[in-house]
Write a protein that holds these residues in place. Structure first.
Motif, PDB file in Angstrom:
ATOM      1  N   LEU A  67      25.635  -8.748  95.709  1.00 26.56           N
ATOM      2  CA  LEU A  67      26.027  -7.779  94.664  1.00 26.56           C
ATOM      3  C   LEU A  67      27.417  -8.340  93.914  1.00 26.56           C
ATOM      4  O   LEU A  67      27.762  -8.254  92.903  1.00 26.56           O
ATOM      5  N   ASN A  68      27.996  -8.899  94.957  1.00 30.86           N
ATOM      6  CA  ASN A  68      29.382  -9.449  94.319  1.00 30.86           C
ATOM      7  C   ASN A  68      29.111 -10.831  93.459  1.00 30.86           C
ATOM      8  O   ASN A  68      29.875 -11.082  92.516  1.00 30.86           O
ATOM      9  N   GLY A  69      28.023 -11.614  93.793  1.00 31.66           N
ATOM     10  CA  GLY A  69      27.644 -12.772  92.811  1.00 31.66           C
ATOM     11  C   GLY A  69      26.907 -12.355  91.601  1.00 31.66           C
ATOM     12  O   GLY A  69      26.689 -13.185  90.868  1.00 31.66           O
ATOM     13  N   TYR A  70      26.790 -10.923  91.269  1.00 31.27           N
ATOM     14  CA  TYR A  70      25.862 -10.623  89.987  1.00 31.27           C
ATOM     15  C   TYR A  70      26.572 -11.193  88.768  1.00 31.27           C
ATOM     16  O   TYR A  70      25.965 -11.185  87.845  1.00 31.27           O
ATOM     17  N   THR A  71      27.861 -11.636  88.895  1.00 34.03           N
ATOM     18  CA  THR A  71      28.430 -11.993  87.529  1.00 34.03           C
ATOM     19  C   THR A  71      27.985 -13.286  86.892  1.00 34.03           C
ATOM     20  O   THR A  71      28.050 -13.669  85.780  1.00 34.03           O
ATOM     21  N   ILE A  72      27.194 -14.069  87.794  1.00 30.35           N
ATOM     22  CA  ILE A  72      26.775 -15.114  87.172  1.00 30.35           C
ATOM     23  C   ILE A  72      25.473 -14.870  86.438  1.00 30.35           C
ATOM     24  O   ILE A  72      25.114 -15.552  85.516  1.00 30.35           O
ATOM     25  N   PHE A  73      25.138 -13.676  86.230  1.00 32.65           N
ATOM     26  CA  PHE A  73      23.997 -13.183  85.423  1.00 32.65           C
ATOM     27  C   PHE A  73      24.790 -12.312  84.158  1.00 32.65           C
ATOM     28  O   PHE A  73      24.429 -12.503  83.041  1.00 32.65           O
ATOM     29  N   ILE A  74      25.803 -11.659  84.593  1.00 32.14           N
ATOM     30  CA  ILE A  74      26.520 -11.032  83.475  1.00 32.14           C
ATOM     31  C   ILE A  74      27.236 -11.854  82.547  1.00 32.14           C
ATOM     32  O   ILE A  74      27.168 -11.843  81.095  1.00 32.14           O
ATOM     33  N   GLY A  75      27.542 -12.900  82.742  1.00 37.77           N
ATOM     34  CA  GLY A  75      28.059 -13.843  82.071  1.00 37.77           C
ATOM     35  C   GLY A  75      27.197 -14.355  80.967  1.00 37.77           C
ATOM     36  O   GLY A  75      27.772 -14.452  79.742  1.00 37.77           O
ATOM     37  N   PRO A  76      26.177 -14.969  81.239  1.00 36.95           N
ATOM     38  CA  PRO A  76      25.127 -14.971  80.123  1.00 36.95           C
ATOM     39  C   PRO A  76      24.620 -14.066  79.320  1.00 36.95           C
ATOM     40  O   PRO A  76      24.684 -14.418  78.030  1.00 36.95           O
ATOM     41  N   PHE A  77      24.813 -13.156  79.828  1.00 33.51           N
ATOM     42  CA  PHE A  77      24.271 -11.788  79.046  1.00 33.51           C
ATOM     43  C   PHE A  77      25.290 -11.674  77.789  1.00 33.51           C
ATOM     44  O   PHE A  77      25.052 -11.390  76.799  1.00 33.51           O
ATOM     45  N   THR A  78      26.541 -11.657  78.335  1.00 24.23           N
ATOM     46  CA  THR A  78      27.515 -11.336  77.511  1.00 24.23           C
ATOM     47  C   THR A  78      27.511 -12.454  76.514  1.00 24.23           C
ATOM     48  O   THR A  78      28.057 -12.266  75.169  1.00 24.23           O
ATOM     49  N   GLY A  79      27.571 -13.909  76.946  1.00 23.95           N
ATOM     50  CA  GLY A  79      27.860 -15.097  76.212  1.00 23.95           C
ATOM     51  C   GLY A  79      26.643 -14.918  74.997  1.00 23.95           C
ATOM     52  O   GLY A  79      27.169 -15.100  73.648  1.00 23.95           O
ATOM     53  N   ILE A  80      25.597 -14.847  75.439  1.00 26.92           N
ATOM     54  CA  ILE A  80      24.309 -14.728  74.429  1.00 26.92           C
ATOM     55  C   ILE A  80      24.381 -13.742  73.430  1.00 26.92           C
ATOM     56  O   ILE A  80      24.231 -13.986  72.171  1.00 26.92           O
ATOM     57  N   MET A  81      24.875 -12.599  73.905  1.00 29.08           N
ATOM     58  CA  MET A  81      24.998 -11.280  72.889  1.00 29.08           C
ATOM     59  C   MET A  81      25.957 -11.662  71.696  1.00 29.08           C
ATOM     60  O   MET A  81      26.004 -11.334  70.566  1.00 29.08           O
ATOM     61  N   THR A  82      27.174 -12.321  72.390  1.00 31.74           N
ATOM     62  CA  THR A  82      28.455 -12.103  71.242  1.00 31.74           C
ATOM     63  C   THR A  82      28.088 -13.236  70.388  1.00 31.74           C
ATOM     64  O   THR A  82      28.277 -13.155  69.148  1.00 31.74           O
ATOM     65  N   VAL A  83      27.703 -14.538  70.952  1.00 28.53           N
ATOM     66  CA  VAL A  83      27.410 -15.729  70.166  1.00 28.53           C
ATOM     67  C   VAL A  83      26.330 -15.290  68.909  1.00 28.53           C
ATOM     68  O   VAL A  83      26.359 -15.557  67.702  1.00 28.53           O
ATOM     69  N   ASP A  84      25.423 -14.750  69.442  1.00 25.70           N
ATOM     70  CA  ASP A  84      24.173 -14.296  68.600  1.00 25.70           C
ATOM     71  C   ASP A  84      24.499 -13.364  67.458  1.00 25.70           C
ATOM     72  O   ASP A  84      24.269 -13.882  66.270  1.00 25.70           O
ATOM     73  N   TYR A  85      25.276 -12.410  67.772  1.00 20.13           N
ATOM     74  CA  TYR A  85      25.702 -11.573  66.621  1.00 20.13           C
ATOM     75  C   TYR A  85      26.984 -11.900  65.833  1.00 20.13           C
ATOM     76  O   TYR A  85      26.617 -12.155  64.554  1.00 20.13           O
ATOM     77  N   TRP A  86      27.845 -12.774  66.248  1.00 15.98           N
ATOM     78  CA  TRP A  86      29.060 -13.150  65.557  1.00 15.98           C
ATOM     79  C   TRP A  86      28.889 -14.496  64.918  1.00 15.98           C
ATOM     80  O   TRP A  86      29.386 -14.862  63.695  1.00 15.98           O
ATOM     81  N   LEU A  87      28.308 -15.347  65.307  1.00 20.45           N
ATOM     82  CA  LEU A  87      28.086 -16.795  65.169  1.00 20.45           C
ATOM     83  C   LEU A  87      26.821 -17.504  64.618  1.00 20.45           C
ATOM     84  O   LEU A  87      26.628 -18.014  63.419  1.00 20.45           O
ATOM     85  N   VAL A  88      25.653 -16.784  65.300  1.00 19.70           N
ATOM     86  CA  VAL A  88      24.121 -17.267  64.636  1.00 19.70           C
ATOM     87  C   VAL A  88      23.846 -16.621  63.497  1.00 19.70           C
ATOM     88  O   VAL A  88      23.459 -16.840  62.528  1.00 19.70           O
ATOM     89  N   HIS A  89      23.692 -14.984  63.806  1.00 25.83           N
ATOM     90  CA  HIS A  89      23.411 -14.164  62.709  1.00 25.83           C
ATOM     91  C   HIS A  89      24.619 -13.572  61.834  1.00 25.83           C
ATOM     92  O   HIS A  89      24.531 -12.929  60.738  1.00 25.83           O
ATOM     93  N   ARG A  90      25.804 -14.045  62.176  1.00 26.54           N
ATOM     94  CA  ARG A  90      27.178 -13.699  61.484  1.00 26.54           C
ATOM     95  C   ARG A  90      27.102 -12.246  60.889  1.00 26.54           C
ATOM     96  O   ARG A  90      27.384 -11.886  59.653  1.00 26.54           O
ATOM     97  N   THR A  91      26.867 -11.321  61.910  1.00 25.63           N
ATOM     98  CA  THR A  91      26.949  -9.736  61.704  1.00 25.63           C
ATOM     99  C   THR A  91      25.840  -9.404  60.938  1.00 25.63           C
ATOM    100  O   THR A  91      25.864  -8.208  60.852  1.00 25.63           O
ATOM    101  N   ARG A  92      24.938 -10.157  60.374  1.00 23.96           N
ATOM    102  CA  ARG A  92      23.727  -9.851  59.362  1.00 23.96           C
ATOM    103  C   ARG A  92      22.631  -9.641  60.245  1.00 23.96           C
ATOM    104  O   ARG A  92      21.738 -10.390  60.553  1.00 23.96           O
ATOM    105  N   VAL A  93      22.383  -8.231  60.841  1.00 21.05           N
ATOM    106  CA  VAL A  93      21.307  -7.756  61.635  1.00 21.05           C
ATOM    107  C   VAL A  93      20.440  -6.859  61.131  1.00 21.05           C
ATOM    108  O   VAL A  93      21.296  -6.006  60.285  1.00 21.05           O
ATOM    109  N   ASP A  94      19.329  -6.431  61.537  1.00 21.72           N
ATOM    110  CA  ASP A  94      18.438  -5.496  61.130  1.00 21.72           C
ATOM    111  C   ASP A  94      18.324  -4.437  62.128  1.00 21.72           C
ATOM    112  O   ASP A  94      17.406  -4.543  63.209  1.00 21.72           O
TER     113      ASP A  94
END
Length: 463
Positions: free
Chosen positions: A324-351
């Protein structure tokens, strides 16, 4: 941090740096929630793909329910301390539960009382929970301030906290500092994932910008209070009592012990609802939309996490607690993928409507965005040996195990870079739109029309 050999001089800078870092992804993901009005469980579909998004959703839901049980057990300790003030002989009540159960009769009664006290708050809608936090925001700071004053009166800083030095040196101290940094990051990094569950109710995007100031300042202030009180406990009781309820158990002043335990009772209820119950409820509404809403989801979390999970057993088993204490190794990628996808890849243009359609533009390849899947593998796998070692110290993983020490930092940074590279090198052209399609626009596209999909699938509507 003090328990692993780091002094307050090293711990406090680690805390400041951690909370400054934490504020960045929380603002970025919080802004997405306030702008799009969708929770993480829906938002994740735009980056992971409609069906792959269920992996982070289910993972986060299981973790939330697990921690719900652990926090409920912590809350039962608050009940015990309060009852001990009113009825001191409670400590002598005979136990009728086998020792192998890892809980006593009194402990089970306190657990049931806390579970029942906590339950009504889960029947409130998310925007009504703010009243609980208003009360908590008044009571708890006074309790912390009183504990800091107690610590400095009982043990002057020149004798207690300020006189303590690190018990480590060299590379051991460096890795301990990084571990301290990662532990502070881990404490609230989960909010960077689930903060859209709350900011989607914000009156405006700017309403949640206050986090940028409050997180580094307020969190550091209260962390210093924890350092000060723990430092006094080391001098007074000979051990680092970082669990405040165990420290309160040493007090002779019954009124002070009752008030402090009550303050932590409020704290635990607030934490359990915001970080666990509502998180699990949002995930359950996506997984079981026909039967579960937010209230039912919270009640299910209370039953599954509070009783089926048996937290008293988990707390007695180091291996699962380490997981349970080690779950952050999963949370890190979830956050990284989601933020990069919205702000840099799709540049806030989502449907946004397309996020509700399994056959829409965010289907990617059979419902899976292989770029996100590859990123998860590349960023998580290197940290797994360290997780295995934390669960079973007998497994020797050499230097690679240190990646787990900085688990969230490593996985977040790695996933952000890898996902950006893959998305730019192999763009998912079908997922791009010329401008954002938001819930309030009243716009739909042929591939993302929720109305058409609902009409064709009335018996299996997905939220």
């Amino acid at each position: 941090m003090l328990a692993i050999g780091v002094s307050w001089r090293q711990a406090l800078p680690a805390i400041v740096v951690a909370y400054v870092i934490t504020g960045v992804p929380m603002i970025m993901t919080g802004t997405i929630g306030a702008r799009l009005r969708v929770p993480f469980s829906v938002l994740s579909r735009s980056s992971f793909g409609f069906w792959l998004s269920y992996f982070p959703v289910v993972t986060r839901g299981i973790i939330a329910m697990s921690w719900f049980g652990v926090q409920t057990y912590n809350g039962s300790e608050c009940i015990y301390q309060m009852l001990k003030v009113i009825w001191p002989s409670i400590a002598n009540v005979p136990n009728h539960i086998p020792a192998s159960s890892n809980i006593t009769s009194v402990g089970m009664v306190c657990y049931l009382i806390y579970w029942l006290v906590q339950l009504p708050f889960m029947l409130l809608s998310p925007h009504q929970v703010r009243y609980l936090f208003m009360i908590k925001g008044i009571v708890v700071p006074f309790a912390w301030l009183a504990m800091v004053i107690w610590a400095f009166v009982k043990v002057p800083p020149s004798v207690g906290l300020f006189s303590q030095h690190a018990t480590l040196e060299g590379s051991a101290l460096s890795w301990a500092w990084l571990k301290a940094l990662n532990s502070a990051l881990s404490l609230y990094c989960g909010y960077a994932v689930n903060i859209p569950d709350f900011t989607r109710y914000a009156t405006s995007e700017r309403a949640q910008f206050v986090q940028a100031a409050t997180i580094p300042f307020v969190f550091t202030l209260f962390s210093f209070a924890g350092l000060a009180v723990t430092g006094a406990g080391i001098v007074l009781y000979g051990e680092a009592l970082w669990d405040p309820l165990k420290l309160i158990g040493h007090w002779d002043n019954r009124a002070a012990a009752f008030f402090a335990a009550f303050a932590f009772l409020l704290t635990t209820i607030g934490t359990n609802i915001s970080a666990n119950a509502l998180v699990a409820a949002n995930d359950l509404t996506v997984c079981l939309p026909r039967w579960v809403n937010i209230r039912r989801g919270q009640v299910l979390c209370a039953i599954l996490g509070g009783w089926v999970f048996c937290p008293w057993e988990v707390l007695a088993k180091y291996a699962f607690l380490a997981f349970l204490n080690g779950y952050t190794i999963f949370i890190g990628p979830f956050t990284g993928i989601m933020t990069v996808d919205y702000w840099l890849v799709h540049r806030t243009r989502v449907d946004v409507p397309a996020m509700y359609n399994p056959h829409g533009r965010y289907r990617y390849t059979y419902g899976v965005n292989w770029r996100a899947l590859a990123t998860l593998v590349i960023s998580i796998v290197p940290a797994l040996p360290g997780l295995v070692n934390s669960i079973n110290p007998k497994v020797n993983v050499d230097i690679i195990g240190q990646l787990f020490t900085i688990g969230w930092i490593f996985t977040f940074c790695t996933s952000s870079v890898v996902y950006l590279i893959l998305s730019l090198a192999f763009p998912a052209k079908d997922s791009f739109v010329d401008k954002a399609v938001l819930p309030d626009d009243g716009q739909t596209t042929e591939s993302s029309s929720v109305e058409v999909f609902v009409e064709e699938n009335k018996e299996s509507t997905i939220p």
